[in-house]
Design an enzyme around this catalytic site. Structure first.
Site, PDB file in Angstrom:
ATOM      1  NE  ARG A 143      -2.493   1.203   3.553  1.00 31.60           N
ATOM      2  CZ  ARG A 143      -3.219   1.100   4.671  1.00 31.60           C
ATOM      3  NH1 ARG A 143      -4.521   0.809   4.598  1.00 31.60           N
ATOM      4  NH2 ARG A 143      -2.672   1.253   5.854  1.00 31.60           N
ATOM      5  CD  GLU A 196     -11.604   6.727   5.233  1.00 32.46           C
ATOM      6  OE1 GLU A 196     -11.041   5.683   5.589  1.00 32.46           O
ATOM      7  OE2 GLU A 196     -11.081   7.547   4.465  1.00 32.46           O
ATOM      8  CE  LYS A 222      -1.914   4.909   6.999  1.00 35.00           C
ATOM      9  NZ  LYS A 222      -3.047   5.519   7.663  1.00 35.00           N
TER      10      LYS A 222
HETATM   11  N1  PMP Z   1      -9.105   5.191   7.300  1.00 36.72           N
HETATM   12  C1  PMP Z   1      -8.193   6.118   7.628  1.00 36.72           C
HETATM   13  C2  PMP Z   1      -8.441   7.529   7.234  1.00 36.72           C
HETATM   14  C3  PMP Z   1      -7.013   5.754   8.308  1.00 36.72           C
HETATM   15  O1  PMP Z   1      -6.092   6.675   8.606  1.00 36.72           O
HETATM   16  C4  PMP Z   1      -6.820   4.390   8.665  1.00 36.72           C
HETATM   17  C5  PMP Z   1      -5.537   3.979   9.345  1.00 36.72           C
HETATM   18  N2  PMP Z   1      -5.493   4.313  10.692  1.00 36.72           N
HETATM   19  C6  PMP Z   1      -7.821   3.464   8.348  1.00 36.72           C
HETATM   20  C7  PMP Z   1      -8.943   3.895   7.650  1.00 36.72           C
HETATM   21  C8  PMP Z   1      -7.674   2.013   8.710  1.00 36.72           C
HETATM   22  O2  PMP Z   1      -6.677   1.412   7.905  1.00 36.72           O
HETATM   23  P1  PMP Z   1      -5.793   0.203   8.436  1.00 36.72           P
HETATM   24  O3  PMP Z   1      -6.735  -0.904   8.782  1.00 36.72           O
HETATM   25  O4  PMP Z   1      -4.904  -0.135   7.299  1.00 36.72           O
HETATM   26  O5  PMP Z   1      -5.048   0.697   9.635  1.00 36.72           O
END
Ligand code: PMP
Length: 292
Positions: free
Chosen positions: A52, A184, A151
């Site tokens: 990622r 989200e 990200k």
């Molecule tokens: N959405 C956002 C905006 C995030 O920053 C994160 C990570 N903390 C997630 C979702 C969850 O992703 P992951 O399961 O890869 O930590």
């Protein structure tokens, strides 16, 4: 004892781990990062996180001066240098040092650093009692402006929403798309259960495709629980039987109240609990070993 940091190919003590004020990661949020967990001496889903990171870097035309394997190795070495068994790893790649202008062509060398540290977890009792959420008025960045699937170091959109949560006295909040559908939370993905079926917004909603989200979808499939990736309004969440958030830090955390609406019977639901159990079993059984 001070932490040891990986910084541009070297392991240096925290006090010496400094980046320039001309680094575009700092000046413009121009860079990408990953948050990764170590459980019981193993790094969870390391390959997926580095994949990622590479995809995020490619999207912003940032070429990381390391191979996939070198990044995995550097992550494990940073854990080892800090004798980490359980903890959190932050892998950051910035555009590097440039001048005061925006132009990334003035930044010849990306800055790479890795922090391996302890983690501030949600208190265990929260997994028994569940979280309260609000819906934030700050909308999630639209993918046509800054794709939330990348990200990037530019988290101001999420921070503005998190400040609304702080103001309301809650730990997390739902962010809607520009069209008003659920995307989200500020640092977690969201799922709800209705009629025994899992629902979560699709990646096209403009979300970060969480590694925990992907893992939960896999676990659900193994348990024979149907999961629909589809757009939905927040009123679907109000009417849900169960709701939970997923994230590297949060794992799966149950939600029992959204904007004052009690979800289900106000307690973490049975499907949420089964999925959390499945997730915790996986964290105990897989991962890249830190120690031989
Ligand atoms: N959405 C956002 C905006 C995030 O920053 C994160 C990570 N903390 C997630 C979702 C969850 O992703 P992951 O399961 O890869 O930590």
């Amino acid at each position: 004892m001070s932490l040891m940091m990986y910084l541009d190919g070297e392991m240096v003590p925290e006090e010496q781990a400094k980046v320039s004020v001309f680094d575009h990661g700092l000046l413009y949020g121009d860079g990408v990062f990953e948050g990764i967990r170590a459980y019981d001496g193993r790094v969870f889903r390391l390959d997926q996180h580095i994949d990622r990171l590479e995809r995020s870097a490619k999207a912003i035309m940032l070429s990381i001066p390391m191979t996939h394997e070198e990044m995995c190795r550097a992550t494990v070495e940073t854990c080892r240098a800090n004798e980490l068994v359980d903890g959190y790893v932050r892998f950051v790649v910035t555009r590097g040092v440039g001048d005061l202008g925006l132009d990334p062509r003035k930044c010849p060398k990306p800055t790479v650093f890795i922090i391996a540290a302890g983690i501030q977890l949600y208190p265990e009792e929260l997994y028994e009692t569940g979280l309260t959420l609000i819906t934030c008025s700050t909308r999630r960045n639209s993918a046509s402006c800054l794709d939330p699937g990348v990200k990037s170091l530019n988290y101001l959109n999420n921070i503005l929403a998190r400040m609304e949560c702080n103001h309301a006295g809650v730990a997390e909040g739902i962010m809607l798309t520009s069209e008003g559908m659920v995307s989200e939370c500020t640092a977690d993905n969201i799922f709800y259960v209705g009629g025994g079926v899992l629902n979560t917004p699709p990646t096209e909603a403009g979300i970060l495709n969480g590694i925990t989200r992907q893992t939960v979808i896999e676990i659900a499939a193994d348990l024979g629980i149907e999961c629909r990736e589809r757009m939905f309004p927040v009123s679907d969440v109000y009417a849900a039987d169960e709701c939970f958030l997923t994230g590297t830090g949060a794992e799966l955390v149950p939600v029992v109240d959204v904007d004052g609406r009690i979800i289900g019977n106000g307690k973490p639901g049975a499907i949420t609990k089964r999925l959390l159990e499945g997730f915790r079993e996986l964290t105990k059984s897989e991962g890249t070993p830190i120690y031989d």
